[in-house]
Write a protein that holds these residues in place. Structure first.
Motif: not given
Length: 108
Positions: A17-21, A57-59, A64-72, A97-104
């Motif tokens: 999980t990546v959930s930045p602040s 490495g072997e994935t 990955m669960k990527v969490s990004v802030p959003v405004e209404k 939520t996506i497979p672990f790989a290079s992504a944005i």
């Protein structure tokens, strides 16, 4: 830094999980050579995006669960530059939520 500002964690060892602040005075922050389940990767967090790249490495079986802030209001969620509807909105954040790989994952 990885836990507080990047929000990097895993509850089961199979999903990162990546959930930045990100501090408001920074445009982005990057960690190189991070490791998860014997996989090395780089992660960059922005105000409205998370980039995972240089995955080494072997994935198989990892996600990955990527969490990004959003405004209404109106917004578009992009996965690797293409609009996607495959997300959930929860507590003012978009979660993809996506497979672990290079992504944005980006919210515009």
């Amino acid at each position: 830094v990885p836990y507080g500002f990047f929000g990097i964690e895993s509850e089961d060892g199979k999903c990162l999980t990546v959930s930045p602040s990100l501090p408001s005075d920074l445009d982005y922050w990057k960690i190189e050579n991070a490791a998860f389940n014997r996989v090395k990767y780089d992660v960059t967090v922005y105000e409205n995006a998370v980039r995972i790249d240089s995955v080494r490495g072997e994935t198989d079986g990892l996600t990955m669960k990527v969490s990004v802030p959003v405004e209404k209001g109106n917004f578009t969620v992009l996965l690797n530059g293409k609009a996607t509807k495959d997300y959930v909105e929860e507590d003012g954040r978009i979660i993809v939520t996506i497979p672990f790989a290079s992504a944005i994952v980006q919210v515009q």
